[in-house]
Design an enzyme around this catalytic site. Structure first.
Site, PDB file in Angstrom:
ATOM      1  N   CYS A 114       0.818  -1.231   0.000  1.00  0.00           N
ATOM      2  CA  CYS A 114       0.000   0.000   0.000  1.00  0.00           C
ATOM      3  C   CYS A 114       0.844   1.271   0.000  1.00  0.00           C
ATOM      4  O   CYS A 114       0.347   2.348  -0.320  1.00  0.00           O
ATOM      5  CB  CYS A 114      -0.931   0.016   1.196  1.00  0.00           C
ATOM      6  SG  CYS A 114      -1.962  -1.437   1.290  1.00  0.00           S
ATOM      7  N   HIS A 254      -3.428   7.081   2.738  1.00  0.00           N
ATOM      8  CA  HIS A 254      -3.860   5.804   2.156  1.00  0.00           C
ATOM      9  C   HIS A 254      -5.256   5.487   2.694  1.00  0.00           C
ATOM     10  O   HIS A 254      -5.522   5.659   3.885  1.00  0.00           O
ATOM     11  CB  HIS A 254      -2.862   4.706   2.545  1.00  0.00           C
ATOM     12  CG  HIS A 254      -3.334   3.330   2.230  1.00  0.00           C
ATOM     13  ND1 HIS A 254      -3.859   2.986   0.997  1.00  0.00           N
ATOM     14  CD2 HIS A 254      -3.368   2.195   2.988  1.00  0.00           C
ATOM     15  CE1 HIS A 254      -4.187   1.705   1.017  1.00  0.00           C
ATOM     16  NE2 HIS A 254      -3.906   1.208   2.205  1.00  0.00           N
ATOM     17  N   ASN A 284     -10.254  -0.186  -0.062  1.00  0.00           N
ATOM     18  CA  ASN A 284      -8.791  -0.131  -0.022  1.00  0.00           C
ATOM     19  C   ASN A 284      -8.244  -0.680  -1.342  1.00  0.00           C
ATOM     20  O   ASN A 284      -8.374  -1.871  -1.623  1.00  0.00           O
ATOM     21  CB  ASN A 284      -8.316  -0.967   1.169  1.00  0.00           C
ATOM     22  CG  ASN A 284      -6.809  -0.973   1.333  1.00  0.00           C
ATOM     23  OD1 ASN A 284      -6.069  -0.552   0.440  1.00  0.00           O
ATOM     24  ND2 ASN A 284      -6.352  -1.467   2.470  1.00  0.00           N
TER      25      ASN A 284
END
Ligand code: UT7
Length: 327
Positions: A114, A254, A284
């Protein structure tokens, strides 16, 4: 004036197919209400037959090129951050290089989960210090839906597919990347991992039966580490940039969990308008999350030249990092 790396174009690509929380109620023991309140996610987009990571990445790249007013042959380097490449070899970056016709570009993939897009920006920034007149295309692109166990309610509600891209070049105009900080802690790798399909062991039907090709996560533990690491990397970025929390014009974290983002917002004392959020739409999307957010913010006109932007990310590995820039 110092030469810095500025972003001159952004783009994104989102698959059309939407999975609503209600759809997941059919698959696992969960509820729309639980998902909204525990994560902030309402929908996520997933690929359909024929859509691939490299196609999404290529589309995001084309949109960024168009905004930058560049031709594909103007690109000198392509970096694709991803944990879900089309295949182990070649890289997604090479497939994109061919698809968009970036004949002058070097190309490689970067594996930092990520945090990958921020790692990519930091690598591009280093490269542009040597070749300030070059153009670097940094992409975050994921097809996580193919690595999600749709029977595991702890993970299948969280992830989505998509791609985002940014084109960087050197400039001496007081704008650009001010600082970047990259961190990792491999000792905690097994809290968030895809354990199968690598070369550690022979790939067997039994492994696939056991679901080792899917994302496994200890959500509660990852959550705790994410909050701590993101808070510390945020403070570290502010200190190095010489900024205070209230100086930030746009915070782009994020998009993993709304509760993590809200905690950071309060810690920084930022108003809600200063924090970019699209987790409700896409869930996500790992390495794609920050570049998609950046492109949406950019296209909505909220990023004025010189605006102070702070991006932070945390993911499997563990990896975490920050990039602070004057837009
Ligand atoms: O991108 C990389 C970084 N990733 C992250 O930062 C993600 C970090 N983790 C999270 O976002 C959260 O930990 C989750 C959203 C994954 C889980 O939320 P949580 O508040 O940490 O829940 P939990 O795992 O502590 O579980 C609480 C309860 C459990 O039930 P019991 O044991 O209390 O009876 C779970 O079994 O919620 C249950 N649960 C669910 N219930 C309904 C877990 N998943 C679900 C679900 N629907 N989908």
């Amino acid at each position: 004036m110092e030469t810095r790396s500025i972003i001159i174009g952004t783009g994104s690509a989102i698959p059309k197919k939407i999975i609503h929380n209600k759809d997941l109620e059919e698959l696992v023991d969960t509820s729309d209400e639980w998902i909204r309140t525990r994560t902030g996610i309402v929908t996520r987009h997933v690929v359909e037959e024929g859509e691939t990571n490299s196609r999404l990445a290529g589309e995001a790249a084309k949109n960024a090129l168009e905004m930058a007013g560049l031709s594909p042959v103007d690109i000198n380097l392509i970096i694709v951050a991803t944990l879900t490449p089309d295949m182990p070899m070649p890289s997604v970056a090479c497939l994109v290089q061919d698809a968009i016709g970036a004949k002058q570009a070097g190309a490689f993939d970067l594996a930092a989960t990520c945090s990958g897009f921020l790692y990519g920006l930091a690598m591009a920034d280093g490269y542009l210090r040597i070749h300030p007149d070059h153009h670097v295309l940094v992409i975050g692109s994921e097809v996580l839906s193919r690595r999600v166990n749709w029977k595991d309610r702890g993970t299948c509600i969280l992830f989505g597919d998509g791609a985002g891209a940014a084109i960087l070049t050197g400039a001496e105009n007081g704008r650009g990347i001010v600082t970047s900080h990259l961190h990792a802690d491999g000792s905690l790798w097994d809290l968030l991992a895809i354990r199968g399909l690598g070369t550690r062991e022979e790939v067997t039907p039994a492994q696939l039966e056991a679901g080792l090709q899917f994302i496994e996560m200890n959500g509660r533990e990852v959550f705790k580490h994410a909050v701590r690491a993101l808070e510390s990397v945020t403070m570290e970025a502010l200190e190095t940039a010489g900024w205070k929390g209230e100086d930030i014009d746009l915070f782009v974290p994020h998009q993993a969990n709304m509760r993590i983002i809200e905690h950071l917002r309060q810690r920084l004392g930022l108003s809600e308008e200063k924090v970019f959020i699209n987790i409700h739409k896409y869930g996500n999307t790992s390495a794609a999350s920050i570049p998609i957010a950046l492109d949406e913010a950019n296209r909505s006109g909220i990023l004025k030249p010189g605006a102070k932007v702070l991006m932070v990310a945390f993911g499997g590995g563990f990896t975490w990092g920050s990039v602070a820039m004057k837009w």
